[in-house]
Design a protein around this motif. Sequence first.
Motif, PDB file in Angstrom:
ATOM      1  N   GLU A   1      -2.727   8.779   7.710  1.00 25.24           N
ATOM      2  CA  GLU A   1      -2.320   9.728   7.086  1.00 25.24           C
ATOM      3  C   GLU A   1      -0.930   9.945   7.321  1.00 25.24           C
ATOM      4  OE1 GLU A   1      -4.258  13.487   7.407  1.00 25.24           O
ATOM      5  OE2 GLU A   1      -6.417  12.671   7.617  1.00 25.24           O
ATOM      6  N   GLU A   2      -0.396   9.191   8.547  1.00 22.66           N
ATOM      7  CA  GLU A   2       0.965   9.096   8.802  1.00 22.66           C
ATOM      8  C   GLU A   2       1.873   8.470   7.663  1.00 22.66           C
ATOM      9  OE1 GLU A   2       4.119  10.722  10.795  1.00 22.66           O
ATOM     10  OE2 GLU A   2       2.117  11.298  11.294  1.00 22.66           O
ATOM     11  N   ASP A   3       1.192   7.543   7.197  1.00 23.04           N
ATOM     12  CA  ASP A   3       1.796   6.674   6.127  1.00 23.04           C
ATOM     13  C   ASP A   3       1.857   7.602   4.858  1.00 23.04           C
ATOM     14  OD1 ASP A   3       2.277   4.196   7.442  1.00 23.04           O
ATOM     15  OD2 ASP A   3       0.100   3.912   7.000  1.00 23.04           O
ATOM     16  N   ILE A   4       0.880   8.335   4.594  1.00 26.36           N
ATOM     17  CA  ILE A   4       0.999   9.201   3.601  1.00 26.36           C
ATOM     18  C   ILE A   4       1.919  10.271   3.786  1.00 26.36           C
ATOM     19  CG2 ILE A   4      -0.608  11.042   2.463  1.00 26.36           C
ATOM     20  CD1 ILE A   4      -3.067   9.276   2.840  1.00 26.36           C
ATOM     21  N   LYS A   5       1.844  10.929   4.764  1.00 32.24           N
ATOM     22  CA  LYS A   5       3.023  12.062   4.974  1.00 32.24           C
ATOM     23  C   LYS A   5       4.371  11.343   4.641  1.00 32.24           C
ATOM     24  CE  LYS A   5       5.063  14.725   8.641  1.00 32.24           C
ATOM     25  NZ  LYS A   5       4.871  15.218  10.184  1.00 32.24           N
TER      26      LYS A   5
ATOM     27  N   LYS B   1       5.334  13.808 -12.148  1.00 29.10           N
ATOM     28  CA  LYS B   1       5.556  13.744 -13.702  1.00 29.10           C
ATOM     29  C   LYS B   1       4.580  14.642 -14.367  1.00 29.10           C
ATOM     30  CE  LYS B   1       7.474   9.087 -13.970  1.00 29.10           C
ATOM     31  NZ  LYS B   1       8.618   9.184 -14.763  1.00 29.10           N
ATOM     32  N   CYS B   2       3.329  14.704 -13.647  1.00 29.13           N
ATOM     33  CA  CYS B   2       2.335  15.357 -14.407  1.00 29.13           C
ATOM     34  C   CYS B   2       2.175  16.856 -14.056  1.00 29.13           C
ATOM     35  CB  CYS B   2       0.837  14.665 -14.201  1.00 29.13           C
ATOM     36  SG  CYS B   2       0.831  13.225 -14.799  1.00 29.13           S
ATOM     37  N   GLY B   3       3.240  17.184 -13.066  1.00 26.07           N
ATOM     38  CA  GLY B   3       3.144  18.490 -12.647  1.00 26.07           C
ATOM     39  C   GLY B   3       2.292  18.894 -11.694  1.00 26.07           C
ATOM     40  N   LEU B   4       1.724  18.108 -10.807  1.00 21.25           N
ATOM     41  CA  LEU B   4       0.824  18.456 -10.019  1.00 21.25           C
ATOM     42  C   LEU B   4       1.227  18.884  -8.551  1.00 21.25           C
ATOM     43  CD1 LEU B   4      -1.704  15.302 -10.430  1.00 21.25           C
ATOM     44  CD2 LEU B   4      -1.754  17.657 -11.470  1.00 21.25           C
ATOM     45  N   SER B   5       0.397  19.579  -7.826  1.00 17.09           N
ATOM     46  CA  SER B   5       0.874  20.342  -6.662  1.00 17.09           C
ATOM     47  C   SER B   5       1.213  18.982  -5.695  1.00 17.09           C
ATOM     48  CB  SER B   5       0.040  21.251  -6.143  1.00 17.09           C
ATOM     49  OG  SER B   5      -1.411  20.820  -5.724  1.00 17.09           O
ATOM     50  N   LYS B   6       1.825  19.233  -4.320  1.00 15.82           N
ATOM     51  CA  LYS B   6       1.790  18.357  -3.503  1.00 15.82           C
ATOM     52  C   LYS B   6       0.505  18.178  -2.646  1.00 15.82           C
ATOM     53  CE  LYS B   6       4.975  17.391   0.489  1.00 15.82           C
ATOM     54  NZ  LYS B   6       6.166  17.745   1.219  1.00 15.82           N
TER      55      LYS B   6
ATOM     56  N   ARG C   1       0.948  -1.166   0.182  1.00 16.06           N
ATOM     57  CA  ARG C   1      -0.004   0.052   0.039  1.00 16.06           C
ATOM     58  C   ARG C   1       0.838   1.285   0.075  1.00 16.06           C
ATOM     59  NH1 ARG C   1      -3.946  -1.213   5.037  1.00 16.06           N
ATOM     60  NH2 ARG C   1      -1.875  -1.610   5.994  1.00 16.06           N
ATOM     61  N   TYR C   2       1.779   1.335   0.710  1.00 17.50           N
ATOM     62  CA  TYR C   2       2.668   2.570   0.936  1.00 17.50           C
ATOM     63  C   TYR C   2       3.327   3.001  -0.534  1.00 17.50           C
ATOM     64  CZ  TYR C   2       6.854   5.302   2.063  1.00 17.50           C
ATOM     65  OH  TYR C   2       7.620   6.099   2.044  1.00 17.50           O
ATOM     66  N   PHE C   3       3.894   1.779  -1.089  1.00 17.52           N
ATOM     67  CA  PHE C   3       4.539   2.056  -2.329  1.00 17.52           C
ATOM     68  C   PHE C   3       3.550   2.425  -3.507  1.00 17.52           C
ATOM     69  CE2 PHE C   3       7.507  -0.641   0.261  1.00 17.52           C
ATOM     70  CZ  PHE C   3       8.669   0.295   0.242  1.00 17.52           C
ATOM     71  N   CYS C   4       2.116   2.081  -3.358  1.00 17.40           N
ATOM     72  CA  CYS C   4       1.294   2.446  -4.258  1.00 17.40           C
ATOM     73  C   CYS C   4       1.304   3.917  -4.255  1.00 17.40           C
ATOM     74  CB  CYS C   4       0.116   1.583  -4.152  1.00 17.40           C
ATOM     75  SG  CYS C   4       0.106  -0.130  -4.864  1.00 17.40           S
ATOM     76  N   ILE C   5       1.244   4.439  -3.021  1.00 10.06           N
ATOM     77  CA  ILE C   5       0.998   5.656  -2.546  1.00 10.06           C
ATOM     78  C   ILE C   5       2.316   6.625  -3.005  1.00 10.06           C
ATOM     79  CG2 ILE C   5       0.507   7.419  -0.929  1.00 10.06           C
ATOM     80  CD1 ILE C   5      -1.980   5.986  -1.851  1.00 10.06           C
ATOM     81  N   MET C   6       3.330   6.147  -2.877  1.00  8.19           N
ATOM     82  CA  MET C   6       4.582   6.592  -3.223  1.00  8.19           C
ATOM     83  C   MET C   6       4.602   6.793  -4.836  1.00  8.19           C
ATOM     84  SD  MET C   6       8.175   4.809  -3.434  1.00  8.19           S
ATOM     85  CE  MET C   6       7.719   4.294  -4.962  1.00  8.19           C
ATOM     86  N   THR C   7       4.217   5.757  -5.435  1.00  6.25           N
ATOM     87  CA  THR C   7       4.318   5.860  -7.046  1.00  6.25           C
ATOM     88  C   THR C   7       3.132   6.850  -7.410  1.00  6.25           C
ATOM     89  OG1 THR C   7       4.849   3.407  -7.035  1.00  6.25           O
ATOM     90  CG2 THR C   7       3.675   4.651  -9.089  1.00  6.25           C
ATOM     91  N   LEU C   8       2.043   7.196  -6.633  1.00  7.63           N
ATOM     92  CA  LEU C   8       1.007   8.203  -6.838  1.00  7.63           C
ATOM     93  C   LEU C   8       1.846   9.553  -6.929  1.00  7.63           C
ATOM     94  CD1 LEU C   8      -1.846   8.937  -7.442  1.00  7.63           C
ATOM     95  CD2 LEU C   8      -2.112   9.192  -5.068  1.00  7.63           C
ATOM     96  N   VAL C   9       2.591   9.638  -6.026  1.00  2.62           N
ATOM     97  CA  VAL C   9       3.446  10.879  -6.006  1.00  2.62           C
ATOM     98  C   VAL C   9       4.380  11.178  -6.695  1.00  2.62           C
ATOM     99  CG1 VAL C   9       5.083  12.088  -4.241  1.00  2.62           C
ATOM    100  CG2 VAL C   9       3.459  10.754  -3.106  1.00  2.62           C
TER     101      VAL C   9
ATOM    102  N   ILE D   1      -5.397  10.767   0.867  1.00  2.39           N
ATOM    103  CA  ILE D   1      -6.256  10.543   1.909  1.00  2.39           C
ATOM    104  C   ILE D   1      -7.438   9.941   1.105  1.00  2.39           C
ATOM    105  CG2 ILE D   1      -7.362  12.061   3.433  1.00  2.39           C
ATOM    106  CD1 ILE D   1      -5.248  13.740   3.650  1.00  2.39           C
ATOM    107  N   ASP D   2      -8.122  10.407   0.226  1.00  2.00           N
ATOM    108  CA  ASP D   2      -9.460   9.545  -0.278  1.00  2.00           C
ATOM    109  C   ASP D   2      -9.218   8.349  -0.600  1.00  2.00           C
ATOM    110  OD1 ASP D   2     -10.329  12.372  -0.259  1.00  2.00           O
ATOM    111  OD2 ASP D   2     -10.005  12.829  -2.623  1.00  2.00           O
ATOM    112  N   LEU D   3      -8.025   7.624  -0.887  1.00  5.52           N
ATOM    113  CA  LEU D   3      -7.679   6.394  -1.193  1.00  5.52           C
ATOM    114  C   LEU D   3      -7.826   5.412   0.143  1.00  5.52           C
ATOM    115  CD1 LEU D   3      -5.027   6.579  -4.095  1.00  5.52           C
ATOM    116  CD2 LEU D   3      -7.509   5.481  -3.964  1.00  5.52           C
ATOM    117  N   ILE D   4      -7.564   6.355   1.224  1.00  8.19           N
ATOM    118  CA  ILE D   4      -7.480   5.516   2.673  1.00  8.19           C
ATOM    119  C   ILE D   4      -8.452   4.597   2.951  1.00  8.19           C
ATOM    120  CG2 ILE D   4      -7.496   5.884   5.088  1.00  8.19           C
ATOM    121  CD1 ILE D   4      -5.942   8.328   4.877  1.00  8.19           C
ATOM    122  N   PRO D   5      -9.617   4.899   2.713  1.00 10.79           N
ATOM    123  CA  PRO D   5     -10.763   3.761   3.040  1.00 10.79           C
ATOM    124  C   PRO D   5     -10.563   2.613   2.033  1.00 10.79           C
ATOM    125  CG  PRO D   5     -11.962   5.944   2.868  1.00 10.79           C
ATOM    126  CD  PRO D   5     -10.269   6.068   2.479  1.00 10.79           C
ATOM    127  N   PHE D   6     -10.154   2.932   0.725  1.00 10.60           N
ATOM    128  CA  PHE D   6      -9.923   1.614   0.140  1.00 10.60           C
ATOM    129  C   PHE D   6      -8.903   0.823   0.603  1.00 10.60           C
ATOM    130  CE2 PHE D   6      -7.398  -0.334  -3.516  1.00 10.60           C
ATOM    131  CZ  PHE D   6      -8.566  -1.221  -4.085  1.00 10.60           C
TER     132      PHE D   6
END
Length: 410
Positions: free
Chosen positions: A304-308, A274-279, A261-269, A287-292
């Motif tokens: 959220e600590e994992d996301i941080k 790559k797409c020039g999105l803000s942090k 899970r952690y590395f899936c979110i890391m890849t999202l970052v 955070i929206d993916l946490i329930p899933f």
Amino acid sequence: SGSFKANPIAYYKNENEDHGHFRIMFEDKFEEIYRNELVNADFCVMNGITYFGAKYTSDRASKMCAMIFDIDGVTDSSLNNFFYAAFNKEFDYYPLPNYVALSGHGIHLYYVFEEPVPLFPNLKLQLKEFKYSLTEKMWNKNTSVDEKVQKQGINQPFRILGGKCKKNAPLDRVEVYRVNQHRVNIEYLNRFVPTKIEIDEKKLFKESKLTLDQAKEKYPEWYENKVLKGKRSYWTVKRDLYDWWIQQIKKEENGASYGHRYFCIMTLVIYGIKCGLSKDEIKQDAIDLIPFLNGLNKKEPFTEEDIKSALECYDERYNTFPLKDIEKLTNIRIERNKRNGRKQKDHVKMMNLIRDEINQNKTWNKIGNGRKPKKDIVQKWRLEHPEGKKADCIRDTGLTKPTVYKWWIV
């Protein structure tokens, strides 16, 4: 400043102070600083990594000299279990550390490398998963009375050897003992992790042996852009790639899985960069993916600590993170364009012949008669090949080098 040399960094704070201090450990003053300042501080921590600059942040990490593990809830019996299995070559169940430090109610295990490991961006993340896997192996019901395993990243600092312990600890000072005088390497530690977690040693030593003058002569374009102009060759792609990855995470089959899970979110970052999105935007989507993600294992919630922690990868240098490493860390297969078993060079040649035969000429890429503008061709190719290089685009599309370079950053 000016020597381009990384150093160990300590952090200390005294009870009568409002804030702490970061202390650079210069080579010629290391022992003096350690004995006179750090050991006498009320609280002081370090780790086994060298850094550029004045703080031990992940983006400034240079080399890992030692990998350090923390195991809490240790008893005489559990400590005996650990070292019995580590020393006994017949079991070979735990890697034997070089040093063990008694910090109070737990221990710190130091594995000192024969050669410091250079922390390239992709290796930082692989080493993090590598350390997580080793922690899960070494911290168990036989080695600790604490059931909850606390996994820490490679950047985690620990109380310095000889420094003060917590007030309620059974020891006043952190004691350290050498148990193995032979330094370790990645090959040795690989024996104690699953095959898919193993780190390829061939990737560890890619530092150039060229001097700056030699590099200037051999790579004049690189020298002008990187050294003189300070430019970086990073590029952005359409948001489609980022949105596509979110869908990959949420797929019922072959999507995100517990343990990745952690590395899936890391890849999202990484894809967000790559797409020039803000942090902030990436953080909210994560955070929206946490329930899933929690649904993958309700007993071990994703927080959220994992996301941080994953957002530490919000660094442009991760823009070129290899696709195969993303697959390895996330355990999600990413389909490539098929070449029917041919090498890329032969495949490109074949596709170009087919293209020219269909069009009866080589002007298929000209504007007009319903054909795509060159700009669109380049952008479409980049979307389909997020890890691709300009040279690959030139070969695949048949466009000229000036044309590809012209539309590359649009």
